[in-house]
Design a protein around this motif. Sequence first.
Motif, PDB file in Angstrom:
ATOM      1  N   ILE A 153      48.654  56.702  19.529  1.00 57.69           N
ATOM      2  CA  ILE A 153      48.559  55.574  18.491  1.00 57.69           C
ATOM      3  C   ILE A 153      47.334  54.837  19.152  1.00 57.69           C
ATOM      4  O   ILE A 153      47.077  54.761  20.288  1.00 57.69           O
ATOM      5  CB  ILE A 153      49.999  54.636  18.652  1.00 57.69           C
ATOM      6  N   HIS A 154      46.506  54.804  17.961  1.00 59.39           N
ATOM      7  CA  HIS A 154      45.356  53.829  18.404  1.00 59.39           C
ATOM      8  C   HIS A 154      45.393  52.654  17.347  1.00 59.39           C
ATOM      9  O   HIS A 154      46.255  52.594  16.408  1.00 59.39           O
ATOM     10  CB  HIS A 154      44.035  54.475  17.793  1.00 59.39           C
ATOM     11  N   SER A 155      44.405  51.771  17.399  1.00 58.54           N
ATOM     12  CA  SER A 155      44.342  50.567  16.655  1.00 58.54           C
ATOM     13  C   SER A 155      43.037  50.136  16.162  1.00 58.54           C
ATOM     14  O   SER A 155      42.302  50.056  16.843  1.00 58.54           O
ATOM     15  CB  SER A 155      45.252  49.350  17.274  1.00 58.54           C
ATOM     16  N   VAL A 188      36.495  48.649  17.446  1.00 59.62           N
ATOM     17  CA  VAL A 188      37.168  48.745  18.630  1.00 59.62           C
ATOM     18  C   VAL A 188      38.396  49.299  18.595  1.00 59.62           C
ATOM     19  O   VAL A 188      39.023  49.228  17.482  1.00 59.62           O
ATOM     20  CB  VAL A 188      36.927  47.616  19.871  1.00 59.62           C
ATOM     21  N   CYS A 189      38.996  49.854  19.619  1.00 56.24           N
ATOM     22  CA  CYS A 189      40.701  50.363  19.458  1.00 56.24           C
ATOM     23  C   CYS A 189      41.330  49.315  20.513  1.00 56.24           C
ATOM     24  O   CYS A 189      41.056  48.872  21.408  1.00 56.24           O
ATOM     25  CB  CYS A 189      40.682  51.664  20.362  1.00 56.24           C
ATOM     26  N   ALA A 190      42.307  48.893  19.752  1.00 60.36           N
ATOM     27  CA  ALA A 190      43.115  47.577  20.119  1.00 60.36           C
ATOM     28  C   ALA A 190      44.485  48.191  20.545  1.00 60.36           C
ATOM     29  O   ALA A 190      45.402  47.257  20.612  1.00 60.36           O
ATOM     30  CB  ALA A 190      43.344  46.420  19.173  1.00 60.36           C
ATOM     31  N   GLU A 191      44.496  49.584  20.993  1.00 56.94           N
ATOM     32  CA  GLU A 191      45.727  49.885  21.509  1.00 56.94           C
ATOM     33  C   GLU A 191      45.517  50.924  22.630  1.00 56.94           C
ATOM     34  O   GLU A 191      44.872  51.947  22.519  1.00 56.94           O
ATOM     35  CB  GLU A 191      46.523  50.807  20.227  1.00 56.94           C
ATOM     36  N   LEU A 192      46.220  50.389  23.711  1.00 56.39           N
ATOM     37  CA  LEU A 192      45.876  51.333  24.960  1.00 56.39           C
ATOM     38  C   LEU A 192      46.337  52.514  24.603  1.00 56.39           C
ATOM     39  O   LEU A 192      47.275  52.999  24.590  1.00 56.39           O
ATOM     40  CB  LEU A 192      46.668  50.639  26.343  1.00 56.39           C
ATOM     41  N   CYS A 193      45.092  53.692  24.762  1.00 55.97           N
ATOM     42  CA  CYS A 193      45.392  54.911  24.436  1.00 55.97           C
ATOM     43  C   CYS A 193      45.336  55.913  25.153  1.00 55.97           C
ATOM     44  O   CYS A 193      45.268  57.116  25.076  1.00 55.97           O
ATOM     45  CB  CYS A 193      44.640  55.319  22.905  1.00 55.97           C
ATOM     46  N   GLY A 194      44.727  55.546  26.457  1.00 57.74           N
ATOM     47  CA  GLY A 194      44.516  56.589  27.482  1.00 57.74           C
ATOM     48  C   GLY A 194      43.346  56.055  28.259  1.00 57.74           C
ATOM     49  O   GLY A 194      43.000  54.979  28.315  1.00 57.74           O
ATOM     50  N   GLY A 196      40.354  56.355  28.541  1.00 58.49           N
ATOM     51  CA  GLY A 196      38.971  56.215  27.890  1.00 58.49           C
ATOM     52  C   GLY A 196      38.998  54.992  26.749  1.00 58.49           C
ATOM     53  O   GLY A 196      38.328  54.781  26.175  1.00 58.49           O
ATOM     54  N   HIS A 197      40.264  54.386  26.928  1.00 58.78           N
ATOM     55  CA  HIS A 197      40.497  53.520  25.837  1.00 58.78           C
ATOM     56  C   HIS A 197      39.311  52.386  25.654  1.00 58.78           C
ATOM     57  O   HIS A 197      38.846  52.042  24.630  1.00 58.78           O
ATOM     58  CB  HIS A 197      41.903  52.765  26.084  1.00 58.78           C
ATOM     59  N   THR A 198      39.016  51.805  26.755  1.00 55.95           N
ATOM     60  CA  THR A 198      38.060  50.448  26.716  1.00 55.95           C
ATOM     61  C   THR A 198      36.613  51.082  26.301  1.00 55.95           C
ATOM     62  O   THR A 198      35.760  50.261  25.712  1.00 55.95           O
ATOM     63  CB  THR A 198      37.802  50.052  28.152  1.00 55.95           C
ATOM     64  N   GLY A 199      36.316  52.351  26.255  1.00 62.23           N
ATOM     65  CA  GLY A 199      35.106  53.055  25.717  1.00 62.23           C
ATOM     66  C   GLY A 199      35.162  53.418  24.512  1.00 62.23           C
ATOM     67  O   GLY A 199      34.237  53.966  23.894  1.00 62.23           O
ATOM     68  N   MET A 200      36.162  53.173  23.793  1.00 63.22           N
ATOM     69  CA  MET A 200      36.395  53.603  22.336  1.00 63.22           C
ATOM     70  C   MET A 200      35.800  52.829  21.129  1.00 63.22           C
ATOM     71  O   MET A 200      36.420  52.096  20.595  1.00 63.22           O
ATOM     72  CB  MET A 200      37.933  53.975  22.092  1.00 63.22           C
ATOM     73  N   PHE A 201      34.370  52.896  21.155  1.00 64.48           N
ATOM     74  CA  PHE A 201      33.804  51.972  20.646  1.00 64.48           C
ATOM     75  C   PHE A 201      33.123  52.515  19.375  1.00 64.48           C
ATOM     76  O   PHE A 201      32.984  53.757  19.323  1.00 64.48           O
ATOM     77  CB  PHE A 201      32.580  51.304  21.191  1.00 64.48           C
TER      78      PHE A 201
HETATM   79 CU   LIG Z   1      42.038  54.432  20.956  1.00 65.53          CU
END
Ligand SMILES: [Cu+2]
Length: 223
Positions: A153-155, A188-194, A196-201
């Motif tokens: 799940i991503h957001s 951005v991605c607003a769902e902790l997804c792994g 690399g989540h914080t770099g999911m720009f």
């Molecule tokens: Cu994500």
Amino acid sequence: MLRWLPESVSTFSGDIDALIRLIYYTVGAWFVLTFAVILIFLVRYRYRPGRRAVYLPGNTLAQSAWVLVPGLVVLLLDIGIDIYGERVWEAVKLHQPPAAVQVRVTGKQFAWEVLYPGPDGRFGTADDRQLNGELHVPVHQVVHVTLGAEDVIHSFFLPHLRLKQDALPGRQLTVWFEATVPGTYPLVCAELCGTGHTGMFGRLIVHTPEDYQAWVKAQWPSS
Ligand SMILES: [Cu+2]
């Protein structure tokens, strides 16, 4: 007091902000009031020699009122927020104006894939074009984004447009927006997804009509 919110650049971002303001100030006022009462009572009823503490079981109406009245006020404020929120939900989520531009966006660990149907307007044909992390749209046009996810799940979150929607594996969800100010904004991605989540720009690029035409021409030169 809400200056920390990013600039608001979609047709519905003002409605969302009004709702944020309503909740922020209601809860803020209640917070101040509650803690003021606690502080006043802490000082006023502090320990003094010779004054004994008493046990109050709360079985008279006057005593229970200390719980029941604030409880009722919170409930009424809550209902007020719900009624207002329902109106915003209706305007933003339940009505989807017809699309001028359609894209598919897929979240995956850890990037956003953006698929354009090309000049024929249909997905799954030879002129489809995939961009990584870049969503180009024209200003003042309704854009439909069909969201999916490849793994977890991503957001999908466009803070400046006040648009956030989970992207779920195995499900396609369509959201819409209409941007009102040309510019480049974060996606951005607003769902902790792994890890690399914080770099999911990604980036949302809102073009002026002429710029958008030029961009389309550059992507599909033969059309
Ligand atoms: Cu994500």
